[in-house]
Design an enzyme around this catalytic site. Sequence first.
Site, PDB file in Angstrom:
ATOM      1  N   GLU A  57       0.843  -1.206   0.000  1.00 58.58           N
ATOM      2  CA  GLU A  57       0.000   0.000   0.000  1.00 58.58           C
ATOM      3  C   GLU A  57       0.874   1.251   0.000  1.00 58.58           C
ATOM      4  OE1 GLU A  57      -3.168  -0.164  -0.643  1.00 58.58           O
ATOM      5  OE2 GLU A  57      -2.937  -2.327  -0.629  1.00 58.58           O
ATOM      6  N   TRP A  63       1.661   1.921  -3.408  1.00 56.36           N
ATOM      7  CA  TRP A  63       0.585   2.571  -4.177  1.00 56.36           C
ATOM      8  C   TRP A  63       0.713   4.088  -4.029  1.00 56.36           C
ATOM      9  CZ3 TRP A  63      -2.532   1.484  -8.020  1.00 56.36           C
ATOM     10  CH2 TRP A  63      -2.897   0.158  -8.265  1.00 56.36           C
ATOM     11  N   TRP A 113     -20.607  12.957 -19.102  1.00 56.57           N
ATOM     12  CA  TRP A 113     -20.902  13.163 -17.678  1.00 56.57           C
ATOM     13  C   TRP A 113     -22.181  13.977 -17.537  1.00 56.57           C
ATOM     14  CZ3 TRP A 113     -17.933  10.011 -15.138  1.00 56.57           C
ATOM     15  CH2 TRP A 113     -16.610   9.797 -15.500  1.00 56.57           C
ATOM     16  N   ASN A 116     -10.617   3.184   3.255  1.00 58.85           N
ATOM     17  CA  ASN A 116     -10.292   3.001   1.832  1.00 58.85           C
ATOM     18  C   ASN A 116     -11.353   2.229   1.060  1.00 58.85           C
ATOM     19  OD1 ASN A 116      -8.423   3.019  -0.521  1.00 58.85           O
ATOM     20  ND2 ASN A 116      -8.456   0.807  -0.158  1.00 58.85           N
ATOM     21  N   TRP A 121     -15.751  12.583 -12.257  1.00 54.01           N
ATOM     22  CA  TRP A 121     -14.928  12.247 -11.090  1.00 54.01           C
ATOM     23  C   TRP A 121     -14.247  13.488 -10.505  1.00 54.01           C
ATOM     24  CZ3 TRP A 121      -9.799  13.530 -11.459  1.00 54.01           C
ATOM     25  CH2 TRP A 121      -9.266  13.687 -12.733  1.00 54.01           C
ATOM     26  N   TRP A 164      -8.960   8.644  -7.650  1.00 57.72           N
ATOM     27  CA  TRP A 164     -10.227   8.962  -8.332  1.00 57.72           C
ATOM     28  C   TRP A 164     -10.173   8.472  -9.776  1.00 57.72           C
ATOM     29  CZ3 TRP A 164     -15.073  10.214  -7.216  1.00 57.72           C
ATOM     30  CH2 TRP A 164     -15.353  10.588  -5.896  1.00 57.72           C
TER      31      TRP A 164
END
Length: 478
Positions: free
Chosen positions: A278, A281, A309, A344, A362, A385
Amino acid sequence: MKRAPALIWFRDDLRLSDNPALHAAAEGGGPIAALYVLDEDSPGIRPLGGAARWWLAGSLRSLSAHLGQHGVRLLLRRGPAARIVPQLAAELGAERVLFNDRSGAAEGRVDDEITEHLRREGLRVERFCGHLLHAPGTVLTGAGRLPRTFAAFHRACLASPPPGPPLPAPGHLAAAPTDLASEPLESWGLEPERPDWAGGLRLAWRPGEYAAQTRLAGFIEEGLAGYEQGRDFPARPNVSRLSPHLRFGEISPRQMLTAVTYAGDAAPGSDALKFTAELYWREFSHHVLAAMPDMALRNIQSAFDAFPWRECPGELKAWQRGLTGYPIVDAGMRELWQTGWMHNRVRMVVASFLAKHLLIDWRAGEAWFWDTLVDADPASNPANWQWVAGTGLDAAPYFRIFNPVLQGEKFDPRGDYVRRFVPELAGLPAALIHKPWTADAATLRHAGIRLGTTYPLPVVDHAAARERALRALKSTKI
Ligand code: FAD
């Protein structure tokens, strides 16, 4: 002969331990002055959101107290860093200026400009990597490019020279004369007053290096064992909640990596490996930001530029306030509003709901998170995102659409998380808490719920919303 001072410029590294710039300044043995600049004026620098500003105030107070124990005063100045830093270096008669790099391009431009200016003036400028395990630009494919997938990036990191052991906090700092002007922290208005919406944040968090180290030790003791499985369940105590501390550099990734790797018997190796993955990440997000500086503004996959959108302020508001009628989504959005943080797994569910069920861009969600998260991070926020929306590097494909009922039932099976943040549903049995609209009238009455009045009906039907999202995807030929 009196030695000229070194100026250490603190930024996203508000700590004394494992701080390469501070360590180098202290090793020089000469007097040190410390500076923090609130820079909301330099072109391209994204001003902090409300929750992060609240955190910053606490973090600066903590750093200031910590430096004060060494007799060093933290000088606070507000304005464009390209003006403030050289000005203070001149007032101080500094011979060296030291700082740790940040990953954003606008920040990099400011830092380069200051570096050039100071060097022209004959000062030594020393820059370090203290915010990441590997400096951006050093983890590359054989062809010399940033790996496009997380797996390849992670492999390349593990094949790179490992980050060294964390540096200790300096035992002794010699303070430079501190009669220079510093602005009162209160004058920066970082903390909300009217209305004071930060009550929930004060209850949930204590910013600062000491609190970060205490939290890390507590996590290793009580949360790390079982992290690999437990990290997906928002009601379990298996995540570290270190993200805001890491965001402001009150703790370094190297300290976290080392502590968890050598936690020994505290947890099985697979938990430690998952946790360090993680951290990678986070690392990946920062390296992507360095390569794609406008990641918060543009789809990384430009095919999505034509995506249809929807503009629907009412539905956006329902999502922001935790009133979508989907309990796991609403619990997450209310956890965010009350505490400035969200688990998360639930971040993924609420982000997917916005971009796929509601078909809202987003970027509107990213902006809301930016304003409300205490850990709002210029790299991890847009990268995640884009990952959830399917527009990013190595992203979850857009056609993979989370079912919010199944996600709730799987990861909050007893409904404890929903009961905590959506208390009006607390009287429902676990089998119904993630889909209250399926409860019969007697059960709802017994639980004190009037759907559409005390708790909303779903803002969209899951199956219909899923079909609509897939049609939109097809229409853009992605
Ligand atoms: P732990 O599980 O204890 O993990 C330890 C550390 O690893 C975290 O503190 C974090 O630094 C890092 N990490 C964990 N997961 C991720 C991830 N997916 N991406 C990058 N780093 C990760 N994280 C932020 O720090 N700031 C953000 O603004 C942010 N925005 C997000 C937006 C969305 C839509 C999503 C899905 C995720 C976002 N994340 C963000 C990533 C992740 O949700 C948080 O880092 C994590 O929940 C923090 O909790 P923790 O410290 O208990 O994590």
